[in-house]
Design an enzyme around this catalytic site. Structure first.
Site, PDB file in Angstrom:
ATOM      1  CD  GLU A   1      -3.375  -3.027   7.217  1.00  0.00           C
ATOM      2  OE1 GLU A   1      -2.257  -3.232   6.754  1.00  0.00           O
ATOM      3  OE2 GLU A   1      -4.017  -1.986   7.016  1.00  0.00           O
TER       4      GLU A   1
ATOM      5  CD  GLU B   1      -2.783   5.235   6.838  1.00  0.00           C
ATOM      6  OE1 GLU B   1      -2.749   5.352   5.599  1.00  0.00           O
ATOM      7  OE2 GLU B   1      -1.857   4.701   7.494  1.00  0.00           O
TER       8      GLU B   1
ATOM      9  N   GLY C   1       2.945  -1.314   4.280  1.00  0.00           N
ATOM     10  CA  GLY C   1       2.943   0.124   4.014  1.00  0.00           C
ATOM     11  C   GLY C   1       4.349   0.606   3.719  1.00  0.00           C
ATOM     12  N   GLY C   2       4.990   1.162   4.744  1.00  0.00           N
ATOM     13  CA  GLY C   2       6.307   1.787   4.582  1.00  0.00           C
ATOM     14  C   GLY C   2       7.320   0.953   3.813  1.00  0.00           C
TER      15      GLY C   2
ATOM     16  CB  SER D   1       5.403  -2.194  11.856  1.00  0.00           C
ATOM     17  OG  SER D   1       4.912  -0.885  12.109  1.00  0.00           O
TER      18      SER D   1
ATOM     19  CG  HIS E   1      -5.505   1.502   5.205  1.00  0.00           C
ATOM     20  ND1 HIS E   1      -5.095   2.475   6.078  1.00  0.00           N
ATOM     21  CD2 HIS E   1      -4.462   0.647   5.066  1.00  0.00           C
ATOM     22  CE1 HIS E   1      -3.838   2.221   6.439  1.00  0.00           C
ATOM     23  NE2 HIS E   1      -3.438   1.119   5.842  1.00  0.00           N
TER      24      HIS E   1
ATOM     25  N   GLY F   1       2.415   1.787  10.779  1.00  0.00           N
ATOM     26  CA  GLY F   1       3.314   2.934  10.640  1.00  0.00           C
ATOM     27  C   GLY F   1       3.988   3.334  11.936  1.00  0.00           C
TER      28      GLY F   1
ATOM     29  CG  ASN G   1      -1.697   1.226   1.429  1.00  0.00           C
ATOM     30  OD1 ASN G   1      -1.825   2.038   0.511  1.00  0.00           O
ATOM     31  ND2 ASN G   1      -2.253   1.397   2.616  1.00  0.00           N
ATOM     32  CD1 TRP G   2       3.334   1.005  -2.953  1.00  0.00           C
ATOM     33  CD2 TRP G   2       3.492   2.283  -4.772  1.00  0.00           C
ATOM     34  NE1 TRP G   2       4.046   0.306  -3.891  1.00  0.00           N
ATOM     35  CE2 TRP G   2       4.156   1.072  -5.020  1.00  0.00           C
ATOM     36  CE3 TRP G   2       3.458   3.246  -5.789  1.00  0.00           C
ATOM     37  CZ2 TRP G   2       4.788   0.792  -6.232  1.00  0.00           C
ATOM     38  CZ3 TRP G   2       4.085   2.978  -7.005  1.00  0.00           C
ATOM     39  CH2 TRP G   2       4.745   1.757  -7.209  1.00  0.00           C
ATOM     40  CE  LYS G   3       0.176   3.243   4.754  1.00  0.00           C
ATOM     41  NZ  LYS G   3       0.182   3.327   6.186  1.00  0.00           N
TER      42      LYS G   3
END
Ligand code: PEP
Length: 253
Positions: free
Chosen positions: A170, A100, A237-238, A216, A98, A176, A9-11
């Site tokens: 998640e 967010e 994510g990251g 993470s 998600h 994150g 997920n590149w956000k």
């Protein structure tokens, strides 16, 4: 049996040039891995880079997903994107729910049920995300919270719909933050989720649905998390933003 999946997920990261660069690097590495048919690799760039991503991954194992989609099919919804628009550029999967989106854009389980219907109704696939907050875990209500999220957004569906659903557990406290659920905590929750599906839909559905862990996941912890029997992969994510990191995580599956 169920597929192993590593999804990135590149956000809201990567402009067009950066996205092209990352895809170029990933394509090269993924090709070298010679992944089997039971393994999927998915990237989810921002809406604006989806078309470029689809075009650039055509002859590779990499699939492209959207990070969100609107629940209505079309209309006066300024700034939004429809399932038809996704399909028209070759996107077959959408991430929904998600944390967010839930936290910053007020997405509720009821709204997500509508989004799920719209995505599946178009014949697309949904990667449905859910997970508890830190206070839920501290008060020992994490199982109840997860159960409610799943029931409200998914349990109106019939059995056959689940061929187009991937689950992503998640825990919000792990997204994150650098804090990961331990492999045992992930396994415990994944087994609980699978059992909810056994009770509602039977063993067939429960044993064929992929449940990803997200929060993470990094090259140094992926292998241990993925080794758990009910963890079928990860939503990353990251660590999906760098070729090396994401490749290491794919290798861990
Ligand atoms: C995510 O956003 O889905 C996620 C898991 O992020 P991170 O890997 O950075 O925790």
């Amino acid at each position: 049996m169920r597929k192993k999946i590593v999804a990135g997920n590149w956000k809201m990261n990567k402009n067009l040039d950066e996205a092209k660069e990352l895809i170029k690097g990933l394509k090269k590495e993924v090709k070298k891995l010679k992944l089997k048919d039971d393994t999927r690799v998915i990237i989810a760039p921002s809406f604006i880079n989806l078309r470029a991503a689809v075009n650039r991954t055509k002859k590779s194992k990499i699939e492209v997903a959207a990070q969100n989609v609107h629940q209505e099919k079309r209309g006066a919804f300024t700034g939004e994107v429809s399932v038809d628009m996704l399909e028209s550029v070759g996107v077959k999967t959408a991430i929904l729910g998600h944390s967010e989106r839930r936290t910053y854009f007020g997405e509720t389980d009821e709204l997500l049920a509508e989004k799920v219907n719209t995505v599946l109704g178009k014949g697309l696939e949904a990667i449905f995300c859910f997970g508890e907050l830190l206070e839920d875990r501290k008060s020992n209500s994490h199982f109840k919270v997860v159960e409610d999220q799943i029931k409200k957004a998914l349990f109106h569906l019939d059995k056959t719909s689940f061929t187009n659903v991937v689950l992503a557990y998640e825990p919000v406290w792990a997204i994150g933050t650098g804090e990961t659920a331990s492999p045992e905590q992930a396994q415990e929750m994944h087994a609980f989720i699978r059992n909810l599906f056994v009770k509602e839909y039977g063993e067939d559905v429960a044993n064929s649905i992929s449940i990803l862990y997200g929060g993470s996941v990094k090259p140094n912890n992926a292998k241990e998390i993925f080794s758990k029997p009910d963890v079928d992969g990860g939503l990353i994510g990251g660590a999906s933003l760098k070729v090396d990191d994401f490749t290491q995580i794919i290798k861990a599956i």
